[in-house]
Enzyme design. Structure first.
Site, PDB file in Angstrom:
ATOM      1  N   GLU A  22      40.162  45.189  36.059  1.00 20.64           N
ATOM      2  CA  GLU A  22      39.041  44.073  35.986  1.00 20.64           C
ATOM      3  C   GLU A  22      38.478  43.985  37.500  1.00 20.64           C
ATOM      4  OE1 GLU A  22      40.590  40.955  32.637  1.00 20.64           O
ATOM      5  OE2 GLU A  22      41.129  40.815  34.464  1.00 20.64           O
TER       6      GLU A  22
HETATM    7  C1  TNX Z   1      43.395  39.789  31.169  1.00 26.70           C
HETATM    8  S1  TNX Z   1      45.361  42.123  31.184  1.00 26.70           S
HETATM    9  C2  TNX Z   1      43.964  40.213  32.334  1.00 26.70           C
HETATM   10  C3  TNX Z   1      44.653  38.975  33.208  1.00 26.70           C
HETATM   11  C4  TNX Z   1      44.621  37.756  32.384  1.00 26.70           C
HETATM   12  C5  TNX Z   1      44.788  38.145  30.762  1.00 26.70           C
HETATM   13  C6  TNX Z   1      44.893  36.985  29.987  1.00 26.70           C
HETATM   14  C7  TNX Z   1      44.912  42.391  32.423  1.00 26.70           C
HETATM   15  C8  TNX Z   1      45.018  43.737  33.104  1.00 26.70           C
HETATM   16  N1  TNX Z   1      43.999  41.591  32.995  1.00 26.70           N
HETATM   17  O1  TNX Z   1      44.077  39.029  34.452  1.00 26.70           O
HETATM   18  O2  TNX Z   1      45.514  37.122  32.882  1.00 26.70           O
HETATM   19  O3  TNX Z   1      43.608  39.017  30.359  1.00 26.70           O
HETATM   20  O4  TNX Z   1      45.172  37.138  28.814  1.00 26.70           O
END
Ligand code: TNX
Length: 502
Positions: A317
């Protein structure tokens, strides 16, 4: 040996009690062996790690039985539990074991200490649930007779705990390791840093924790591990054959670092601390040389605390990072990780970059990105959010958890096959399975228990047991039988209605 034994789950009488994960092969026989007050744990090896398995077994059986259970190296006698290393038995693999119970006692044989340890976890499950109580119980401590031959399907059987959104300290993490080992999970990935907090002391950058460790989601006190605490935790887990995989998330998810050191931001002004739950807004400043000095220092210190092979660099992300800069950054971090003697692991977004074959990529939602990593020779750890995310609500309206990937019942968390999860990615490309608990909504041990248990038992079985053994009706019955065991362990699990708890 395996061929002589019934495949697991055939339901032939007599039967072993509910085992999770289901072993590769089992042949129950009539009758029982009674563990008695004179029993000894005989370890047929001088190897330190084998003796330690004996001591851990004795330690787990003493409170409820009240027996002395001395750990000795002599010849076994009737009534003993024997642990034997049999290095020549190739069919057992690195983690497999053979467990035999007859009128004279219990024998666990394995090629390596890890296999002995998993065999002793099966033995715990063959004993009545009251064996898990932390005080004296009356017994009798009967073990059903028969033979179990067992080895895991996947090498990576993990859980992840996000200690960044809310901090969980040494005691909570140790307890999680203890519970993981009963179900033969062997990787604990700690998500140590995120926008809301930095949880591992870094000596060369002390404000990361003195400043960046003081926040958490919702504005509470935060917290962090000193290096001494962290090292002790890693050793505690290693004693239980659980490898701790540290994650330092970058180049995104770094607000806690940017709020600790102004020199890490592009404009030279420290970021404000963040206690919300948005993602994707922060980034390291990839054109500043100091950023690479920072990454090198952090990775060096983390690698120094890590006996395991992998340092997880996050990479997810990174919406606030320029895509071209992201690619060169990840390649540069890979060189830094290798310079400190470790292999790079990261989330599926790493599939956008040029990867070396030794990289491990963690799939969570984008099959195409994961497949791009596999096409470059990387192997996958599967954490599909729709199945494996322990922070998804069980049902709509559940008081804890998120629902961006939908809701995940106990049945959903069990019925999946890692070799069929991502199109074009087969069993050989899959290193294993990991179930992450993100903690935006998780503040207490009770919250953690409710989301993690019992779903993590399903993932443990998916990761360990042969695909042919995965079947909901039988699993549901076995899971129900684990209710009293979890209660004896003090685990406040969710009594999902689709399981008919006794
Ligand atoms: C996605 S999964 C994220 C996390 C959040 C999560 C909550 C991922 C690699 N990144 O930063 O905590 O969703 O479900």
């Amino acid at each position: 040996m395996a061929a002589e034994l019934a495949r697991g789950g055939t339901g032939a009488a007599p039967a072993f009690p509910a085992l999770i994960p289901q072993p590769l092969a089992q042949a129950p026989e009539r009758g029982t062996f009674a563990l008695g007050p004179e029993a000894r744990i005989v370890v047929r090896s001088r190897a330190r790690d084998a003796v330690r398995v004996g001591e851990l077994l004795a330690g787990s059986l003493r409170p409820a039985t009240g027996y002395r259970l001395p750990v000795v190296a002599t010849r076994p006698a009737a009534g003993d539990v024997t642990l034997a290393l049999v290095p020549g038995d190739a069919a057992l693999g690195d983690e497999g074991y053979r467990l035999h119970v007859d009128g004279a006692g219990v024998t666990v044989a394995a090629r390596r200490a890890a296999g002995l340890f998993w065999g002793t976890q099966t033995l715990r499950q063959l004993l009545p649930a009251a064996i898990e109580a932390d005080g004296l119980r009356p017994g009798p401590w009967l073990v059903p007779r028969g033979t179990i031959h067992d080895r895991p399907r996947f090498a990576w059987r993990g859980a992840m705990l996000d200690v960044a959104r809310h901090f969980f300290g040494v005691d909570d993490v140790r307890r999680l390791v203890d519970l993981m080992s009963l179900y033969k999970l062997n990787r604990l990935h700690l998500h140590l840093t995120d926008d809301q907090g930095w949880r591992l002391a870094i000596r060369s950058w002390p404000r990361l924790t003195s400043q960046g460790g003081r926040t958490q989601v919702g504005g509470g006190r935060g917290g962090y591990f000193t290096q001494r605490q962290y090292a002790a935790l890693v050793a505690y887990a290693a004693d239980r054959f659980v490898e701790v995989v540290p994650e330092i998330d970058m180049p995104g998810h770094v607000n806690a670092a940017l709020s600790s050191y102004a020199k890490l931001t592009c404009d030279g002004r420290a970021a404000a601390p963040y206690t919300g739950i948005e993602v994707g807004f922060s980034s390291l400043c990839l054109r500043k040389p100091v950023t690479y000095a920072f990454v090198d220092d952090v990775v060096r210190e983390v690698a120094g605390l890590t006996p395991g092979r992998y340092v997880h660099i996050g990479g997810d992300e990174a919406h606030a990072t320029d895509p071209a800069e992201y690619r060169t950054f990840v390649e540069r971090v890979d060189r830094i990780v290798r310079a400190h003697g470790k292999r790079m692991m990261g989330w599926e977004e790493l599939g956008k970059t040029r990867l070396r074959r030794s990289t491990v990529v963690q799939h969570w939602q984008d099959d195409a990105l994961a497949a791009r990593a596999v096409a470059q020779g990387a192997r996958l750890v599967l954490s599909p959010a729709t199945k494996a995310y322990l922070d998804m609500k069980y049902v709509p309206g559940f008081p804890l958890g998120l629902s961006w990937a939908g809701t995940t019942t106990v049945r959903d968390a069990y019925g999946w096959d890692p070799a069929l999860q991502v199109a074009g990615v087969g069993e050989a490309d899959v290193l294993g399975v990991e179930a992450p608990l993100w903690t935006e909504t998780v503040t207490t041990r009770a919250d953690l228990d409710l989301l993690v248990f019992p779903r993590i038992l399903g993932h443990a079985e998916v990761a360990w047991s042969p695909a042919a053994a995965i079947a909901w009706p039988g699993y549901r019955r076995r899971l129900a039988a684990h209710g009293p065991r979890l209660e004896a362990l003090g685990v406040g699990y969710y009594q999902a209605p689709e399981v008919r708890w006794r």
